[in-house]
Motif scaffolding. Structure first.
Motif, PDB file in Angstrom:
ATOM      1  N   LYS A 163       1.157  -1.147 -23.978  1.00 11.12           N
ATOM      2  CA  LYS A 163       1.422  -1.113 -25.861  1.00 11.12           C
ATOM      3  C   LYS A 163       2.827  -1.767 -25.972  1.00 11.12           C
ATOM      4  CE  LYS A 163       3.968   3.401 -25.633  1.00 11.12           C
ATOM      5  NZ  LYS A 163       3.597   5.086 -26.064  1.00 11.12           N
ATOM      6  N   PHE A 164       3.856  -2.050 -24.993  1.00 12.04           N
ATOM      7  CA  PHE A 164       4.931  -2.718 -25.170  1.00 12.04           C
ATOM      8  C   PHE A 164       4.372  -4.286 -25.030  1.00 12.04           C
ATOM      9  CE2 PHE A 164       6.598   1.139 -24.000  1.00 12.04           C
ATOM     10  CZ  PHE A 164       7.746   1.650 -24.890  1.00 12.04           C
ATOM     11  N   ALA A 165       5.156  -5.049 -25.695  1.00 16.94           N
ATOM     12  CA  ALA A 165       4.879  -6.680 -25.490  1.00 16.94           C
ATOM     13  C   ALA A 165       5.400  -7.125 -24.265  1.00 16.94           C
ATOM     14  CB  ALA A 165       5.433  -7.318 -26.773  1.00 16.94           C
ATOM     15  N   TRP A 166       5.001  -8.582 -24.111  1.00 13.21           N
ATOM     16  CA  TRP A 166       5.271  -9.234 -22.723  1.00 13.21           C
ATOM     17  C   TRP A 166       6.717  -9.499 -22.918  1.00 13.21           C
ATOM     18  CZ3 TRP A 166       1.629 -13.080 -24.998  1.00 13.21           C
ATOM     19  CH2 TRP A 166       0.025 -12.843 -24.612  1.00 13.21           C
ATOM     20  N   ASP A 167       7.595  -9.529 -24.096  1.00 14.48           N
ATOM     21  CA  ASP A 167       8.967  -9.614 -24.163  1.00 14.48           C
ATOM     22  C   ASP A 167       9.744  -8.489 -23.564  1.00 14.48           C
ATOM     23  OD1 ASP A 167       8.793  -8.082 -26.274  1.00 14.48           O
ATOM     24  OD2 ASP A 167       9.184  -9.535 -27.782  1.00 14.48           O
ATOM     25  N   SER A 168       9.111  -7.413 -23.165  1.00 15.76           N
ATOM     26  CA  SER A 168       9.743  -6.354 -22.955  1.00 15.76           C
ATOM     27  C   SER A 168      10.627  -6.416 -21.503  1.00 15.76           C
ATOM     28  CB  SER A 168       8.904  -5.060 -22.731  1.00 15.76           C
ATOM     29  OG  SER A 168       7.702  -5.331 -21.917  1.00 15.76           O
TER      30      SER A 168
ATOM     31  N   LEU B 232       0.790  -1.179   0.039  1.00 21.35           N
ATOM     32  CA  LEU B 232       0.088  -0.025   0.048  1.00 21.35           C
ATOM     33  C   LEU B 232       0.844   1.369   0.098  1.00 21.35           C
ATOM     34  CD1 LEU B 232      -2.594  -1.132   2.597  1.00 21.35           C
ATOM     35  CD2 LEU B 232      -3.039  -0.691   0.121  1.00 21.35           C
ATOM     36  N   GLY B 233       0.303   2.431  -0.244  1.00 24.29           N
ATOM     37  CA  GLY B 233       1.108   3.519  -0.217  1.00 24.29           C
ATOM     38  C   GLY B 233       1.206   4.269  -1.804  1.00 24.29           C
ATOM     39  N   ALA B 234       2.280   5.010  -1.639  1.00 26.86           N
ATOM     40  CA  ALA B 234       2.843   5.573  -3.099  1.00 26.86           C
ATOM     41  C   ALA B 234       3.292   4.224  -3.833  1.00 26.86           C
ATOM     42  CB  ALA B 234       3.620   6.667  -2.915  1.00 26.86           C
ATOM     43  N   GLN B 235       2.635   4.343  -5.114  1.00 26.58           N
ATOM     44  CA  GLN B 235       3.122   3.080  -6.107  1.00 26.58           C
ATOM     45  C   GLN B 235       4.472   3.464  -6.901  1.00 26.58           C
ATOM     46  OE1 GLN B 235       1.781  -0.129  -5.745  1.00 26.58           O
ATOM     47  NE2 GLN B 235       1.035   1.163  -4.178  1.00 26.58           N
ATOM     48  N   PRO B 236       5.535   2.682  -7.409  1.00 27.51           N
ATOM     49  CA  PRO B 236       6.822   2.980  -8.091  1.00 27.51           C
ATOM     50  C   PRO B 236       6.299   3.632  -9.195  1.00 27.51           C
ATOM     51  CG  PRO B 236       6.107   0.500  -8.249  1.00 27.51           C
ATOM     52  CD  PRO B 236       4.984   0.987  -7.304  1.00 27.51           C
ATOM     53  N   LYS B 237       7.294   4.331 -10.020  1.00 27.16           N
ATOM     54  CA  LYS B 237       7.139   4.934 -11.273  1.00 27.16           C
ATOM     55  C   LYS B 237       7.547   3.666 -12.401  1.00 27.16           C
ATOM     56  CE  LYS B 237       8.604   9.504 -10.269  1.00 27.16           C
ATOM     57  NZ  LYS B 237       9.627  10.342 -10.314  1.00 27.16           N
ATOM     58  N   PRO B 238       6.668   3.782 -13.513  1.00 28.72           N
ATOM     59  CA  PRO B 238       6.911   2.653 -14.657  1.00 28.72           C
ATOM     60  C   PRO B 238       8.478   2.639 -14.735  1.00 28.72           C
ATOM     61  CG  PRO B 238       5.259   4.356 -15.096  1.00 28.72           C
ATOM     62  CD  PRO B 238       5.944   4.849 -14.025  1.00 28.72           C
ATOM     63  N   LEU B 239       8.714   1.446 -15.074  1.00 26.59           N
ATOM     64  CA  LEU B 239      10.230   1.106 -15.536  1.00 26.59           C
ATOM     65  C   LEU B 239       9.992   1.348 -17.231  1.00 26.59           C
ATOM     66  CD1 LEU B 239      10.944  -2.511 -13.993  1.00 26.59           C
ATOM     67  CD2 LEU B 239      11.592  -0.076 -13.483  1.00 26.59           C
ATOM     68  N   PRO B 240      11.022   2.039 -17.547  1.00 25.88           N
ATOM     69  CA  PRO B 240      11.014   2.792 -19.010  1.00 25.88           C
ATOM     70  C   PRO B 240      10.774   1.451 -19.746  1.00 25.88           C
ATOM     71  CG  PRO B 240      12.931   3.697 -17.984  1.00 25.88           C
ATOM     72  CD  PRO B 240      12.266   2.643 -16.796  1.00 25.88           C
ATOM     73  N   TYR B 241       9.811   1.600 -20.757  1.00 25.84           N
ATOM     74  CA  TYR B 241       9.798   0.562 -21.829  1.00 25.84           C
ATOM     75  C   TYR B 241       9.188  -0.801 -21.471  1.00 25.84           C
ATOM     76  CZ  TYR B 241      12.305   4.638 -23.852  1.00 25.84           C
ATOM     77  OH  TYR B 241      12.575   5.662 -24.223  1.00 25.84           O
ATOM     78  N   VAL B 242       8.862  -0.984 -20.405  1.00 26.87           N
ATOM     79  CA  VAL B 242       8.200  -2.348 -19.727  1.00 26.87           C
ATOM     80  C   VAL B 242       6.923  -2.538 -19.408  1.00 26.87           C
ATOM     81  CG1 VAL B 242       8.753  -3.997 -17.832  1.00 26.87           C
ATOM     82  CG2 VAL B 242      10.598  -2.703 -18.817  1.00 26.87           C
ATOM     83  N   HIS B 243       6.555  -3.600 -20.242  1.00 26.12           N
ATOM     84  CA  HIS B 243       5.104  -3.757 -19.922  1.00 26.12           C
ATOM     85  C   HIS B 243       4.718  -4.455 -18.592  1.00 26.12           C
ATOM     86  CE1 HIS B 243       1.399  -6.440 -21.694  1.00 26.12           C
ATOM     87  NE2 HIS B 243       1.362  -6.773 -20.679  1.00 26.12           N
ATOM     88  N   ASN B 244       3.641  -3.684 -18.043  1.00 24.37           N
ATOM     89  CA  ASN B 244       2.844  -4.034 -16.642  1.00 24.37           C
ATOM     90  C   ASN B 244       3.999  -3.873 -15.767  1.00 24.37           C
ATOM     91  OD1 ASN B 244       0.198  -3.735 -16.194  1.00 24.37           O
ATOM     92  ND2 ASN B 244      -0.369  -5.640 -17.079  1.00 24.37           N
ATOM     93  N   SER B 245       5.244  -2.767 -15.545  1.00 22.26           N
ATOM     94  CA  SER B 245       5.868  -3.008 -14.716  1.00 22.26           C
ATOM     95  C   SER B 245       5.669  -3.002 -13.286  1.00 22.26           C
ATOM     96  CB  SER B 245       7.195  -1.976 -14.992  1.00 22.26           C
ATOM     97  OG  SER B 245       6.598  -0.816 -14.757  1.00 22.26           O
ATOM     98  N   GLY B 246       4.482  -2.287 -13.069  1.00 25.80           N
ATOM     99  CA  GLY B 246       3.840  -2.028 -11.644  1.00 25.80           C
ATOM    100  C   GLY B 246       2.823  -2.691 -11.221  1.00 25.80           C
ATOM    101  N   TRP B 247       2.299  -3.662 -11.867  1.00 19.68           N
ATOM    102  CA  TRP B 247       1.006  -4.319 -11.657  1.00 19.68           C
ATOM    103  C   TRP B 247       1.281  -5.527 -10.744  1.00 19.68           C
ATOM    104  CZ3 TRP B 247      -3.485  -3.008 -13.962  1.00 19.68           C
ATOM    105  CH2 TRP B 247      -4.809  -3.733 -13.764  1.00 19.68           C
ATOM    106  N   VAL B 248       0.226  -5.625  -9.452  1.00 18.79           N
ATOM    107  CA  VAL B 248       0.546  -6.390  -8.490  1.00 18.79           C
ATOM    108  C   VAL B 248      -0.563  -7.492  -8.153  1.00 18.79           C
ATOM    109  CG1 VAL B 248       1.941  -4.678  -7.171  1.00 18.79           C
ATOM    110  CG2 VAL B 248      -0.634  -4.653  -7.141  1.00 18.79           C
ATOM    111  N   GLN B 249       0.072  -8.722  -7.752  1.00 18.43           N
ATOM    112  CA  GLN B 249      -0.835  -9.721  -7.450  1.00 18.43           C
ATOM    113  C   GLN B 249      -1.775  -9.597  -6.103  1.00 18.43           C
ATOM    114  OE1 GLN B 249       0.820 -13.749  -7.606  1.00 18.43           O
ATOM    115  NE2 GLN B 249       2.653 -12.905  -8.540  1.00 18.43           N
ATOM    116  N   SER B 250      -2.924  -9.946  -6.031  1.00 19.32           N
ATOM    117  CA  SER B 250      -4.033 -10.158  -4.938  1.00 19.32           C
ATOM    118  C   SER B 250      -4.647 -11.618  -5.089  1.00 19.32           C
ATOM    119  CB  SER B 250      -4.907  -9.107  -5.193  1.00 19.32           C
ATOM    120  OG  SER B 250      -6.205  -9.259  -4.380  1.00 19.32           O
ATOM    121  N   PRO B 251      -4.521 -12.390  -3.822  1.00 20.41           N
ATOM    122  CA  PRO B 251      -3.355 -11.935  -2.789  1.00 20.41           C
ATOM    123  C   PRO B 251      -1.993 -12.061  -3.165  1.00 20.41           C
ATOM    124  CG  PRO B 251      -4.248 -13.915  -2.455  1.00 20.41           C
ATOM    125  CD  PRO B 251      -4.861 -13.639  -3.594  1.00 20.41           C
TER     126      PRO B 251
END
Length: 382
Positions: A334-339, A141-160
């Motif tokens: 917009k970047f692919a999984w392989d990013s 929880l709290g402030a979330q990270p900035k996106p990693l440059p050019y990386v697909h879903n770099s900040g998405w998180v699992q639940s649980p």
């Protein structure tokens, strides 16, 4: 003839057991059972053809940033749902998170209600996702990270997350979340359905595999069963589902977790990021279940999954379609999984997901024209 004497206490116990069984057999005296095929079909007939996207506002990197009070961006949500409605979309698939309920159940519920008011204004009826096994196993929880440059879903998180999944002492909290949030909205006509768990056995091989539970499915499988039971126990008016997403779903080869998902779902949902031919094959595997079918994830241009290929097939079979991504934003899908393994230094030549630029202009006008054309004769959800 001799008659055996029966202990009167034993008779009383038997009577109470019989009475209890009779009560459980009566409609309305038990947790809601799985919908009949007929009820599911009646529900689906009222919806019209469902077309939408997996939605997160372009200003949020993940579920937590979308919903936390400090970053809940109603202006962007309103603007972007308006763009979706303008091309004929009438549903959105939207992810929730258990930590948000633990943090502030009342505030989270209030923000969900606000979201529903915005969606209703645009005649969009969302499907909410409760749990998700994709991407980062360590949500905070709290402030979330900035996106990693050019990386697909770099900040998405699992639940649980990893910790709650592995440690059963967290399950009471997870149960409270599932029951609490569905009970709060169980009769809300603005909600299409509850997707109880997204891609439950996803091991995130290209991104977080070394951080995953090695035997993750052994934990997920029984918890998925519990989640369906928790959800049904509060008797929601909306259908429950969990979409099969990988492998062969033919009766001879189906995996145990896929079988559970299909057996417990009131309506059938699935994912397909492959060619039109593969998309149609999936539909033909699932139609024999005799229930409404919705594809809740598709459209990955670089993987031969396109609007032009999949949407006409879906309409032919009256299968709902919800593509991944609406507006290019902080998720960077917009970047692919392989990013995760390939070094990108600029926008991809072909966007993997997403429909609109941040200014509302379509990435490919011919795609939005097709969506508008295929939905033009349809009314929005009733």
């Amino acid at each position: 003839m001799k008659f055996m004497k029966i202990n009167p206490v034993l008779l009383l116990v038997i009577g109470l057991l019989l009475q209890n069984n009779a009560l459980w057999a009566q409609p309305g005296k038990q947790d809601r059972v799985k919908w009949t095929k007929e009820k599911a079909k009646q529900w689906y007939t009222k919806q019209g053809w469902l077309v939408g996207a997996n939605f997160i506002p372009s200003t949020a990197i993940n579920q937590l940033e979308m919903w936390q009070a400090e970053s809940f961006d109603t202006l962007t949500i309103n603007r972007e749902l308006q763009w979706a409605a303008a091309i004929g979309m009438n549903t959105m698939r939207v992810y929730l998170h258990d930590l948000l309920w633990e943090q502030d159940a009342a505030g989270f519920s209030k923000r969900i209600d606000t979201f529903l008011k915005i969606a209703e204004k645009h005649r969009i009826k969302p499907m909410f996702v409760l749990f998700d096994s994709c991407w980062d196993p360590f949500p905070k929880l709290g402030a979330q990270p900035k996106p990693l440059p050019y990386v697909h879903n770099s900040g998405w998180v699992q639940s649980p997350g990893y910790v709650a999944l592995k440690d059963s002492s967290h399950y009471a909290r997870l149960e409270s979340y599932v029951k609490g949030i569905i009970k709060k909205f169980r009769k809300d006509k603005r909600i299409l359905a509850w997707d109880v768990w997204n891609e439950p056995d996803n091991m995130n091989k290209s991104s977080y595999l070394k951080n995953e539970l090695a035997n993750k499915t052994d934990y997920v499988l029984p918890l998925l069963r519990k989640t369906f039971a928790w959800a049904r126990s509060v008797n929601p008016d909306q259908p429950l589902t969990s979409g099969v997403w990988a492998g062969d779903w033919s009766p001879e080869r189906i995996k145990a977790i896929d079988k559970l998902q299909l057996e417990e779902s009131d309506i059938i949902t699935f994912h397909n990021y492959e060619s039109a031919e593969a998309f149609q094959k999936c539909i033909k595997w699932l139609l024999p279940y005799g229930r409404p079918v919705i594809c809740t994830e598709y459209m990955a241009r670089g993987n031969h999954s396109t609007f032009q290929g999949s949407m006409p097939i879906a309409k032919k079979y009256n299968v709902g379609v919800i593509n991944w991504g609406l507006v290019d934003g902080k998720t960077q899908t917009k970047f692919a999984w392989d990013s995760w393994n390939k070094n990108y230094t600029a926008d991809p030549d072909i966007w993997f997901h997403e429909i609109f630029h941040r200014d509302g202009s379509p990435y490919r006008p011919e795609e939005t024209a097709l969506i508008r054309q295929l939905t033009s004769a349809l009314g929005n959800i009733k």
